[in-house]
Design a protein around this motif. Structure first.
Motif: not given
Ligand SMILES: NC(=O)c1ccc[n+]([C@@H]2O[C@H](COP(=O)([O-])OP(=O)(O)OC[C@H]3O[C@@H](n4cnc5c(N)ncnc54)[C@H](OP(=O)(O)O)[C@@H]3O)[C@@H](O)[C@H]2O)c1
Length: 220
Positions: A150-159
């Motif tokens: 979930l954390n990966l996805g949230r940060n990828l969404a930002t990048d």
């Protein structure tokens, strides 16, 4: 539309692949065994998400192929019922994180050029067990791995905002699969129908969302 689904040989992944193919999408399904599943209408590609070289080989085979939707679905739940006293052995942590966390990351990293070429979307199948808000205890390895996904996805969404590539994170429901068991709440078809609707609705305004298969926002 071209859709790539990891872990598409059984369970939720298979139902997603079958339904997407029936709706005239081009579906690339990955499997990790030695022999491709026999189901026709799907382009089968070998991928062991634990092995970075497997991602590189897949990316090489798919050079120049546009992917409109990348679904990171492959996952394991190895610590079901483990006891806090004496359970949760290190090899279970290693394998779970290699599949559910680094497996997701390397899949996205390797296939990002294909998604970029299509100006596509990325969906990560996490779980309600990723949530810090609802923390009922137990299954420490699986919960930690899905929280990390979930954390990966949230940060990828930002990048990936700058590239206008939306990223969504999903709970597929408690589903009647080998993982979910026969007593689970919903069928693979129900889960697949709901998830495909969610993927359709995913856009830059909703990027970073954590949603259930039936369209509710899940608490982080
Ligand atoms: N079922 C549920 O109630 C439920 C609830 C919440 C979240 N989820 C999540 O939903 C996703 C699908 O679950 P499911 O119930 O369909 O599970 P499943 O029936 O156990 O199927 C798991 C899939 O992942 C693949 N996989 C496992 N390790 C892999 C690896 N190293 N490389 C490539 N593929 C690998 C499996 O391939 P093999 O056949 O080769 O093992 C299989 O295709 C998972 O991410 C799971 O955590 C499920």
């Amino acid at each position: 539309m071209a859709i790539l689904i990891t872990g598409a040989n059984r369970g939720v992944g298979l139902a997603l692949a079958e339904r997407a193919a029936a709706h005239k999408n081009t579906v690339i399904g990955t499997f990790r065994g030695k022999t491709a599943p026999t189901l026709s209408g799907i382009q089968w590609e070998q991928l062991n998400v634990e092995a970075p070289e497997s991602h590189q080989e897949l990316a090489k085979r798919l050079t120049g192929v546009q992917i409109d939707l990348l679904v990171c679905n492959a996952g394991v739940y190895l610590d079901r019922g483990a006891a806090l006293s004496g359970g949760y052995a290190k090899p279970l942590w290693d394998e779970t994180f290699a599949v559910n966390v680094t497996g997701v990351f390397f899949t996205i990293q390797a296939l990002l050029p294909n998604v970029q070429a299509a100006q596509g979307k990325i969906a990560i199948i996490s779980s309600q067990m990723a949530s810090d808000t609802t923390a009922p205890g137990g299954s420490y390895i699986y919960r930690a791995s899905k929280a990390a996904a979930l954390n990966l996805g949230r940060n990828l969404a930002t990048d990936l905002k700058r590239q206008a590539i939306p990223v969504g994170i999903y709970h597929p429901g408690w589903v009647q699969t080998d993982m979910g068991g026969s007593g689970a709440d919903i069928t693979v078809e129900q889960s697949a129908i709901g998830l495909l609707e969610r993927f359709d609705a995913l856009n830059m305004a909703t990027s970073g969302c954590f949603e259930t298969w039936d369209g509710r926002n899940h608490p982080y």
